[in-house]
Motif scaffolding. Structure first.
Motif, PDB file in Angstrom:
ATOM      1  N   THR A 189       0.847  -1.183   0.000  1.00 22.93           N
ATOM      2  CA  THR A 189       0.000   0.000   0.000  1.00 22.93           C
ATOM      3  C   THR A 189       0.890   1.242   0.000  1.00 22.93           C
ATOM      4  O   THR A 189       2.117   1.151   0.148  1.00 22.93           O
ATOM      5  CB  THR A 189      -0.899   0.029   1.238  1.00 22.93           C
ATOM      6  N   ALA A 190       0.269   2.412  -0.120  1.00 22.91           N
ATOM      7  CA  ALA A 190       1.036   3.655  -0.148  1.00 22.91           C
ATOM      8  C   ALA A 190       1.828   3.837   1.141  1.00 22.91           C
ATOM      9  O   ALA A 190       3.003   4.220   1.120  1.00 22.91           O
ATOM     10  CB  ALA A 190       0.101   4.844  -0.381  1.00 22.91           C
ATOM     11  N   VAL A 191       1.199   3.559   2.288  1.00 22.91           N
ATOM     12  CA  VAL A 191       1.900   3.737   3.561  1.00 22.91           C
ATOM     13  C   VAL A 191       3.011   2.701   3.723  1.00 22.91           C
ATOM     14  O   VAL A 191       4.081   2.985   4.275  1.00 22.91           O
ATOM     15  CB  VAL A 191       0.909   3.690   4.749  1.00 22.91           C
ATOM     16  N   GLU A 192       2.799   1.483   3.225  1.00 23.03           N
ATOM     17  CA  GLU A 192       3.836   0.464   3.300  1.00 23.03           C
ATOM     18  C   GLU A 192       5.014   0.805   2.389  1.00 23.03           C
ATOM     19  O   GLU A 192       6.175   0.584   2.739  1.00 23.03           O
ATOM     20  CB  GLU A 192       3.259  -0.905   2.916  1.00 23.03           C
ATOM     21  N   ARG A 193       4.703   1.374   1.218  1.00 22.98           N
ATOM     22  CA  ARG A 193       5.764   1.783   0.291  1.00 22.98           C
ATOM     23  C   ARG A 193       6.614   2.897   0.918  1.00 22.98           C
ATOM     24  O   ARG A 193       7.840   2.881   0.833  1.00 22.98           O
ATOM     25  CB  ARG A 193       5.147   2.259  -1.028  1.00 22.98           C
ATOM     26  N   GLU A 194       5.942   3.848   1.554  1.00 20.05           N
ATOM     27  CA  GLU A 194       6.672   4.930   2.223  1.00 20.05           C
ATOM     28  C   GLU A 194       7.553   4.369   3.328  1.00 20.05           C
ATOM     29  O   GLU A 194       8.698   4.800   3.510  1.00 20.05           O
ATOM     30  CB  GLU A 194       5.688   5.946   2.796  1.00 20.05           C
ATOM     31  N   HIS A 195       7.019   3.396   4.072  1.00 20.32           N
ATOM     32  CA  HIS A 195       7.779   2.749   5.147  1.00 20.32           C
ATOM     33  C   HIS A 195       9.006   2.040   4.572  1.00 20.32           C
ATOM     34  O   HIS A 195      10.106   2.129   5.135  1.00 20.32           O
ATOM     35  CB  HIS A 195       6.855   1.761   5.857  1.00 20.32           C
ATOM     36  N   LEU A 196       8.836   1.359   3.453  1.00 23.01           N
ATOM     37  CA  LEU A 196       9.945   0.658   2.796  1.00 23.01           C
ATOM     38  C   LEU A 196      11.041   1.640   2.405  1.00 23.01           C
ATOM     39  O   LEU A 196      12.235   1.408   2.653  1.00 23.01           O
ATOM     40  CB  LEU A 196       9.425  -0.080   1.562  1.00 23.01           C
ATOM     41  N   VAL A 201      -1.118  -0.108  16.850  1.00 25.38           N
ATOM     42  CA  VAL A 201       0.197  -0.730  16.709  1.00 25.38           C
ATOM     43  C   VAL A 201       0.741  -0.489  15.299  1.00 25.38           C
ATOM     44  O   VAL A 201       1.936  -0.233  15.117  1.00 25.38           O
ATOM     45  CB  VAL A 201       0.131  -2.231  17.032  1.00 25.38           C
ATOM     46  N   GLY A 202      -0.140  -0.546  14.296  1.00 25.10           N
ATOM     47  CA  GLY A 202       0.278  -0.254  12.932  1.00 25.10           C
ATOM     48  C   GLY A 202       0.748   1.177  12.761  1.00 25.10           C
ATOM     49  O   GLY A 202       1.725   1.457  12.052  1.00 25.10           O
ATOM     50  N   ARG A 203       0.050   2.109  13.422  1.00 24.12           N
ATOM     51  CA  ARG A 203       0.467   3.517  13.377  1.00 24.12           C
ATOM     52  C   ARG A 203       1.833   3.681  14.070  1.00 24.12           C
ATOM     53  O   ARG A 203       2.684   4.445  13.615  1.00 24.12           O
ATOM     54  CB  ARG A 203      -0.570   4.394  14.072  1.00 24.12           C
ATOM     55  N   LEU A 204       2.024   2.956  15.180  1.00 21.09           N
ATOM     56  CA  LEU A 204       3.295   3.018  15.893  1.00 21.09           C
ATOM     57  C   LEU A 204       4.419   2.472  15.026  1.00 21.09           C
ATOM     58  O   LEU A 204       5.509   3.053  14.968  1.00 21.09           O
ATOM     59  CB  LEU A 204       3.190   2.224  17.194  1.00 21.09           C
ATOM     60  N   VAL A 228       1.890  -1.942   9.033  1.00 16.61           N
ATOM     61  CA  VAL A 228       1.912  -0.487   9.137  1.00 16.61           C
ATOM     62  C   VAL A 228       0.552   0.041   8.710  1.00 16.61           C
ATOM     63  O   VAL A 228      -0.147  -0.564   7.901  1.00 16.61           O
ATOM     64  CB  VAL A 228       3.031   0.136   8.277  1.00 16.61           C
ATOM     65  N   ALA A 229       0.154   1.172   9.261  1.00 11.03           N
ATOM     66  CA  ALA A 229      -1.180   1.712   9.001  1.00 11.03           C
ATOM     67  C   ALA A 229      -1.093   3.208   8.732  1.00 11.03           C
ATOM     68  O   ALA A 229      -0.299   3.922   9.354  1.00 11.03           O
ATOM     69  CB  ALA A 229      -2.105   1.457  10.197  1.00 11.03           C
ATOM     70  N   ALA A 230      -1.917   3.655   7.795  1.00 11.67           N
ATOM     71  CA  ALA A 230      -2.026   5.079   7.510  1.00 11.67           C
ATOM     72  C   ALA A 230      -3.082   5.703   8.410  1.00 11.67           C
ATOM     73  O   ALA A 230      -3.935   5.012   8.973  1.00 11.67           O
ATOM     74  CB  ALA A 230      -2.404   5.291   6.039  1.00 11.67           C
ATOM     75  N   CYS A 231      -3.010   7.012   8.562  1.00  9.36           N
ATOM     76  CA  CYS A 231      -4.012   7.744   9.329  1.00  9.36           C
ATOM     77  C   CYS A 231      -5.380   7.558   8.684  1.00  9.36           C
ATOM     78  O   CYS A 231      -5.555   7.837   7.497  1.00  9.36           O
ATOM     79  CB  CYS A 231      -3.635   9.222   9.379  1.00  9.36           C
ATOM     80  N   THR A 232      -6.345   7.069   9.450  1.00 10.92           N
ATOM     81  CA  THR A 232      -7.672   6.776   8.923  1.00 10.92           C
ATOM     82  C   THR A 232      -8.745   7.223   9.916  1.00 10.92           C
ATOM     83  O   THR A 232      -8.706   6.824  11.079  1.00 10.92           O
ATOM     84  CB  THR A 232      -7.845   5.252   8.690  1.00 10.92           C
ATOM     85  N   PRO A 233      -9.695   8.062   9.495  1.00  8.86           N
ATOM     86  CA  PRO A 233     -10.824   8.393  10.382  1.00  8.86           C
ATOM     87  C   PRO A 233     -11.553   7.110  10.758  1.00  8.86           C
ATOM     88  O   PRO A 233     -11.784   6.244   9.909  1.00  8.86           O
ATOM     89  CB  PRO A 233     -11.696   9.314   9.528  1.00  8.86           C
ATOM     90  N   ARG A 234     -11.918   6.968  12.023  1.00 10.27           N
ATOM     91  CA  ARG A 234     -12.514   5.713  12.454  1.00 10.27           C
ATOM     92  C   ARG A 234     -13.417   5.954  13.650  1.00 10.27           C
ATOM     93  O   ARG A 234     -13.400   7.024  14.251  1.00 10.27           O
ATOM     94  CB  ARG A 234     -11.410   4.716  12.832  1.00 10.27           C
ATOM     95  N   LEU A 235     -14.205   4.924  13.978  1.00 17.29           N
ATOM     96  CA  LEU A 235     -15.089   4.997  15.140  1.00 17.29           C
ATOM     97  C   LEU A 235     -14.403   4.390  16.358  1.00 17.29           C
ATOM     98  O   LEU A 235     -13.659   3.411  16.249  1.00 17.29           O
ATOM     99  CB  LEU A 235     -16.386   4.233  14.871  1.00 17.29           C
ATOM    100  N   ARG A 236     -14.652   4.985  17.511  1.00 20.04           N
ATOM    101  CA  ARG A 236     -14.254   4.377  18.777  1.00 20.04           C
ATOM    102  C   ARG A 236     -15.523   4.152  19.582  1.00 20.04           C
ATOM    103  O   ARG A 236     -16.268   5.093  19.858  1.00 20.04           O
ATOM    104  CB  ARG A 236     -13.285   5.270  19.543  1.00 20.04           C
TER     105      ARG A 236
END
Length: 282
Positions: free
Chosen positions: A79-86, A179-182, A218-226
């Motif tokens: 994904t885009a966030v994984e590519r950036e991480h790589l 954890v993915g964001r971390l 790894v995770a990208a910033c995503t609006p979500r419900l809590r």
């Protein structure tokens, strides 16, 4: 071998393990000692040498071009966030600029957070250490900080506090996301003593975190419900919005907005002082 190159190798192995041969047009079936693609299969599909790719996974100090990383990323379906991480782990992107600290202060942050009340809001660093929170946030999550903390940290409290685990209804999705964001942020801090100490300590305290951390997700910033069950207000749903703090690139503001009218109506019930429980007189 540098810590960053070691992290790169582990990330590539974890991503390679999740790609089934059938996903990339190779015959499936047969006996494989490990899940996913073999190194030679990935190298062939990406158009790179097997020896070169093996050295890359082993963390050897070899030259890495953007073109080759793109081929590997495409083959792995990153994904885009994984590519950036790589790219960050391979040191193939420009170094992050040092933060500018003279464009804001904690005192200003406090005033901004207080102005958002009654919306719960908090500012953390990329490790989720709490830098500043407003009274609405402190009241809402007061019961999540019952045990002595090494330091105030959102992820630590959610994972280690029994009350937090019981009150967070969507725990099973929220914790892997955090954890993915971390892990995404860790790419910029590999080898940092503060980060490494915290991660070692949390893995020792929580086998659950250790298992999630080992996935290299790894995770990208995503609006979500809590979804929360509050001891006084009952069931509540909040939309979590993450806002960057450009003057301080290592800081993030989290704002919790009621996701429905029932939550908005019951929000005053989460306050711990009578002044917040009673509507103001007109």
């Amino acid at each position: 071998m540098s810590s960053r190159r070691s992290e790169l190798g582990e990330f590539l192995r974890a991503r390679r393990a999740r790609v089934a041969p059938e996903d990339v047009g190779l015959p499936g079936g047969g006996r494989r000692r490990t899940p996913g693609l073999r190194r030679e299969e990935l190298a062939q599909l990406a158009g790179v040498g097997v020896t070169w790719y093996t050295w890359l996974e082993q963390g050897r100090p070899i030259n890495v071009s953007g073109q080759v990383l793109d081929a590997v990323a495409a083959t792995l379906g990153l994904t885009a966030v994984e590519r950036e991480h790589l790219y960050r782990l391979a040191e193939a992107t420009p170094a992050r600029l040092p933060p500018t600290t003279d464009c804001g202060s904690e005192a200003v942050f406090g005033e901004i957070l207080d102005a958002l009340d009654p919306l719960p809001a908090v500012i953390t660093n990329k490790r989720f250490d709490i830098v500043r929170s407003n009274p609405a946030f402190s009241d809402l999550f007061h019961d999540w900080h019952q045990l002595p903390c090494v330091h105030k940290n959102l992820l630590w409290c959610i994972i280690t506090e029994p009350t937090a685990r019981a009150q967070l209804r969507n725990y099973e999705t929220e914790v892997p996301y955090l954890v993915g964001r971390l892990r995404s942020a860790y790419g910029e801090h590999v080898g940092d003593p503060d980060w490494e100490t915290d991660l070692e300590r949390l893995q020792a305290i929580s086998p659950e975190f250790a298992q999630l951390w080992s996935r290299h997700e790894v995770a990208a910033c995503t609006p979500r419900l809590r979804q929360i069950v509050h001891p006084t207000a009952g069931d509540l749903q909040f939309t979590i919005t993450e806002l960057a703090v450009p003057a301080h690139p290592d800081l993030v503001m989290f704002v919790e907005t009621p996701a429905d009218e029932e939550t908005r109506r019951k929000l005053p019930l989460t306050r711990r002082t009578q002044a917040h429980l009673e509507p103001a007189e007109v």
